[in-house]
Each structure stands twice: as C-alpha cells, then as structure tokens.
Scaffold this motif. Structure first.
Motif, PDB file in Angstrom:
ATOM      1  N   UNK A 120       0.724   1.742  20.724  1.00 52.94           N
ATOM      2  CA  UNK A 120       0.918   1.616  22.166  1.00 52.94           C
ATOM      3  C   UNK A 120       2.413   1.479  22.425  1.00 52.94           C
ATOM      4  N   UNK A 121       2.869   1.775  23.627  1.00 52.10           N
ATOM      5  CA  UNK A 121       4.270   1.486  23.951  1.00 52.10           C
ATOM      6  C   UNK A 121       4.555   0.004  23.677  1.00 52.10           C
ATOM      7  N   UNK A 122       5.617  -0.257  22.939  1.00 52.39           N
ATOM      8  CA  UNK A 122       5.947  -1.624  22.557  1.00 52.39           C
ATOM      9  C   UNK A 122       5.221  -2.095  21.310  1.00 52.39           C
ATOM     10  N   UNK A 123       4.368  -1.238  20.726  1.00 47.31           N
ATOM     11  CA  UNK A 123       3.643  -1.599  19.515  1.00 47.31           C
ATOM     12  C   UNK A 123       4.587  -1.733  18.326  1.00 47.31           C
ATOM     13  N   UNK A 124       4.068  -2.295  17.245  1.00 43.08           N
ATOM     14  CA  UNK A 124       4.896  -2.556  16.067  1.00 43.08           C
ATOM     15  C   UNK A 124       4.277  -1.994  14.807  1.00 43.08           C
ATOM     16  N   UNK A 125       5.161  -1.508  13.938  1.00 40.86           N
ATOM     17  CA  UNK A 125       4.765  -1.133  12.585  1.00 40.86           C
ATOM     18  C   UNK A 125       5.506  -2.080  11.648  1.00 40.86           C
ATOM     19  N   UNK A 126       4.766  -2.666  10.709  1.00 39.01           N
ATOM     20  CA  UNK A 126       5.348  -3.577   9.736  1.00 39.01           C
ATOM     21  C   UNK A 126       5.040  -3.020   8.354  1.00 39.01           C
ATOM     22  N   UNK A 127       6.089  -2.789   7.581  1.00 37.78           N
ATOM     23  CA  UNK A 127       5.913  -2.253   6.222  1.00 37.78           C
ATOM     24  C   UNK A 127       6.469  -3.282   5.254  1.00 37.78           C
ATOM     25  N   UNK A 128       5.595  -3.807   4.428  1.00 33.84           N
ATOM     26  CA  UNK A 128       5.994  -4.831   3.458  1.00 33.84           C
ATOM     27  C   UNK A 128       6.512  -4.207   2.173  1.00 33.84           C
ATOM     28  N   UNK A 129       6.118  -3.002   1.884  1.00 28.80           N
ATOM     29  CA  UNK A 129       6.643  -2.301   0.726  1.00 28.80           C
ATOM     30  C   UNK A 129       6.571  -0.809   0.969  1.00 28.80           C
ATOM     31  N   UNK A 130       7.331  -0.077   0.216  1.00 27.56           N
ATOM     32  CA  UNK A 130       7.247   1.377   0.260  1.00 27.56           C
ATOM     33  C   UNK A 130       7.259   1.874  -1.168  1.00 27.56           C
ATOM     34  N   UNK A 131       7.010   3.159  -1.338  1.00 26.92           N
ATOM     35  CA  UNK A 131       7.005   3.728  -2.677  1.00 26.92           C
ATOM     36  C   UNK A 131       8.390   3.607  -3.292  1.00 26.92           C
ATOM     37  N   UNK A 132       8.430   3.282  -4.562  1.00 24.15           N
ATOM     38  CA  UNK A 132       9.699   3.150  -5.267  1.00 24.15           C
ATOM     39  C   UNK A 132      10.370   4.516  -5.376  1.00 24.15           C
ATOM     40  N   UNK A 133      11.625   4.607  -4.961  1.00 25.98           N
ATOM     41  CA  UNK A 133      12.312   5.896  -5.063  1.00 25.98           C
ATOM     42  C   UNK A 133      12.721   6.186  -6.505  1.00 25.98           C
ATOM     43  N   UNK A 134      12.982   7.441  -6.787  1.00 23.53           N
ATOM     44  CA  UNK A 134      13.569   7.790  -8.079  1.00 23.53           C
ATOM     45  C   UNK A 134      14.957   7.177  -8.118  1.00 23.53           C
ATOM     46  N   UNK A 135      15.505   6.971  -9.303  1.00 21.07           N
ATOM     47  CA  UNK A 135      16.823   6.348  -9.422  1.00 21.07           C
ATOM     48  C   UNK A 135      17.912   7.133  -8.691  1.00 21.07           C
ATOM     49  N   UNK A 136      17.725   8.437  -8.562  1.00 21.71           N
ATOM     50  CA  UNK A 136      18.745   9.268  -7.914  1.00 21.71           C
ATOM     51  C   UNK A 136      18.529   9.412  -6.411  1.00 21.71           C
ATOM     52  N   UNK A 137      17.376   8.983  -5.910  1.00 19.12           N
ATOM     53  CA  UNK A 137      17.092   9.092  -4.479  1.00 19.12           C
ATOM     54  C   UNK A 137      17.783   7.974  -3.705  1.00 19.12           C
TER      55      UNK A 137
ATOM     56  N   UNK B  99       0.811  -1.220   0.000  1.00 19.35           N
ATOM     57  CA  UNK B  99       0.000   0.000   0.000  1.00 19.35           C
ATOM     58  C   UNK B  99       0.845   1.271   0.000  1.00 19.35           C
ATOM     59  N   UNK B 100       2.123   1.163   0.300  1.00 15.31           N
ATOM     60  CA  UNK B 100       2.976   2.346   0.350  1.00 15.31           C
ATOM     61  C   UNK B 100       3.011   3.097  -0.967  1.00 15.31           C
ATOM     62  N   UNK B 101       3.067   2.360  -2.075  1.00 15.66           N
ATOM     63  CA  UNK B 101       3.088   3.017  -3.384  1.00 15.66           C
ATOM     64  C   UNK B 101       1.781   3.751  -3.668  1.00 15.66           C
ATOM     65  N   UNK B 102       0.667   3.218  -3.200  1.00 15.00           N
ATOM     66  CA  UNK B 102      -0.627   3.891  -3.392  1.00 15.00           C
ATOM     67  C   UNK B 102      -0.704   5.164  -2.549  1.00 15.00           C
ATOM     68  N   UNK B 103      -0.243   5.083  -1.318  1.00  9.10           N
ATOM     69  CA  UNK B 103      -0.268   6.249  -0.426  1.00  9.10           C
ATOM     70  C   UNK B 103       0.566   7.373  -1.015  1.00  9.10           C
ATOM     71  N   UNK B 104       1.735   7.027  -1.507  1.00  8.67           N
ATOM     72  CA  UNK B 104       2.647   8.022  -2.083  1.00  8.67           C
ATOM     73  C   UNK B 104       2.130   8.517  -3.442  1.00  8.67           C
ATOM     74  N   UNK B 105       1.615   7.619  -4.272  1.00  7.22           N
ATOM     75  CA  UNK B 105       1.146   8.005  -5.606  1.00  7.22           C
ATOM     76  C   UNK B 105      -0.059   8.929  -5.557  1.00  7.22           C
ATOM     77  N   UNK B 106      -1.043   8.558  -4.747  1.00  3.53           N
ATOM     78  CA  UNK B 106      -2.265   9.353  -4.712  1.00  3.53           C
ATOM     79  C   UNK B 106      -2.203  10.497  -3.721  1.00  3.53           C
ATOM     80  N   UNK B 107      -1.448  10.336  -2.673  1.00  5.09           N
ATOM     81  CA  UNK B 107      -1.349  11.396  -1.663  1.00  5.09           C
ATOM     82  C   UNK B 107      -0.327  12.452  -2.005  1.00  5.09           C
ATOM     83  N   UNK B 108       0.734  12.052  -2.696  1.00  2.00           N
ATOM     84  CA  UNK B 108       1.796  12.974  -3.063  1.00  2.00           C
ATOM     85  C   UNK B 108       3.094  12.613  -2.357  1.00  2.00           C
ATOM     86  N   UNK B 109       4.160  13.185  -2.851  1.00  2.00           N
ATOM     87  CA  UNK B 109       5.491  12.902  -2.309  1.00  2.00           C
ATOM     88  C   UNK B 109       5.527  13.241  -0.815  1.00  2.00           C
ATOM     89  N   UNK B 110       6.030  12.311  -0.038  1.00  7.98           N
ATOM     90  CA  UNK B 110       6.144  12.502   1.403  1.00  7.98           C
ATOM     91  C   UNK B 110       4.975  11.966   2.203  1.00  7.98           C
TER      92      UNK B 110
END
Length: 181
Positions: A153-170, A128-139
């Motif tokens: 919560x304290x001790x909670x976890x975030x799991x990211x299976x994918x993120x938006x593809x960076x530009x080749x220079x990023x 979903x990271x690519x969708x968030x970045x594509x439709x929401x905008x950079x950042x």
C-alpha cells in the motif's frame, strides 16, 4: 575412475519448481525447522521495530515463512493485524498448518506477486533471501522485491533481514526498483 557431475539448470528439462522439488526430495525438514526456530526471539527483536505503526486490520506478510513460527509471533505481537505466512515448501506449510493458530497460510513463490496491488502494509523477508536466490536462481530476490513494491500500500514497508550472499567479486548493494509504496 569416472567423474560424476550434477546437471546444470541449463541442461534440466523441468521447470524451476521441478528443480526445487528434486533438491528438497531428501531434505530433513525437522532439522531445518529446529535451526530456524531456535533464533526466533532474536529475529523478532531485530525486525519488528521496523514495522512502525501497524493499522487495525493491517496486512503483514512473512515471505519465506517456513514453519510459520515468526509469522505466528508477529500475529501475537500485532493482534489487530492479519498476518500471512507465505512459503513455497508444502512440507513446511504443512508443519505451519499443524502448529499455528493465529496466522494465515499462503502457498506461493516469494519471487512472484502473491497479493493484489496495494494490499499489503508490511512484507518482510527474514532468513529467506538466500533460499529464494538459491532455489529460484540468480536475480530472484530482485524479482521478489519488485513484486513486493507492487503489493505494498502507499506508505507500506518492506523489511529484509538478510539477502543472498554475493560472490566475492560482486558489489554489495540494494537497488530500489520503485518508489511506489
């Protein structure tokens, strides 16, 4: 011959939500849903082990849940938890409502805070990271992670299976914005 150009966001008079609605006006959600659900078991196997111990009545959030199929699988796997599928697409949330029995549906923008501070045990982003970045905008994925740290919560976890593809220079990196949670 005249050249047709698409208006940029800077020249658009509507909100980001208007832009999202226009971009998805003719999108075939049945094809999108089938392709996302096809890899369901593989997605579950790749992220569920990172959840760790899920407490009884723990809160799990699938950010960018789409059809809710993965959230439904999480609800089956972690029976004592309350699982929420969060998505911005009314069309996909309607599909989730029609076919899911165990998960709870929340309509919202994954780049914003949708749950109270310190209320979520696990929040995951799977394909979903690519969708968030594509439709929401950079950042916007950065905004999503910042909102997640507030919700955890304290001790909670975030799991990211994918993120938006960076530009080749990023550079490729993930900057942690907070140590809360």
């Amino acid at each position: 011959m005249t050249e047709t150009t698409r208006p940029s966001i800077e020249h658009h008079n509507g909100s980001i939500k208007d832009i999202f609605a226009q971009a998805n006006e003719n999108r075939d959600y049945s094809i999108y849903a089938r392709s996302m659900d096809a890899a369901l078991i593989s997605k579950a196997r790749s992220i569920f082990p990172y959840f760790g111990e899920v407490p009884e009545n723990g809160v799990i959030v699938d950010a960018g849940s789409g059809t809710g199929a993965l959230a439904e699988l999480a609800a089956e796997e972690f029976r004592g938890a309350r699982v929420y599928g969060l998505d911005f697409s009314h069309e996909l949330m309607e599909r989730a409502a029609d076919s899911r029995a165990l998960m709870n549906i929340v309509y919202g923008d994954a780049a914003e805070q949708n749950f109270p501070d310190n209320s979520v045990d696990i929040k995951y982003y799977s394909t979903s990271g690519h969708e968030i970045e594509s439709f929401g905008g950079k950042g916007k994925m950065t905004d999503a992670v910042a909102a997640t740290f507030k919700e955890l919560k304290p001790g909670g976890r975030i799991v990211i299976r994918d993120i938006a593809k960076p530009e080749r220079t990023d550079p490729i990196y993930l900057r942690i914005l907070s140590t809360v949670g």
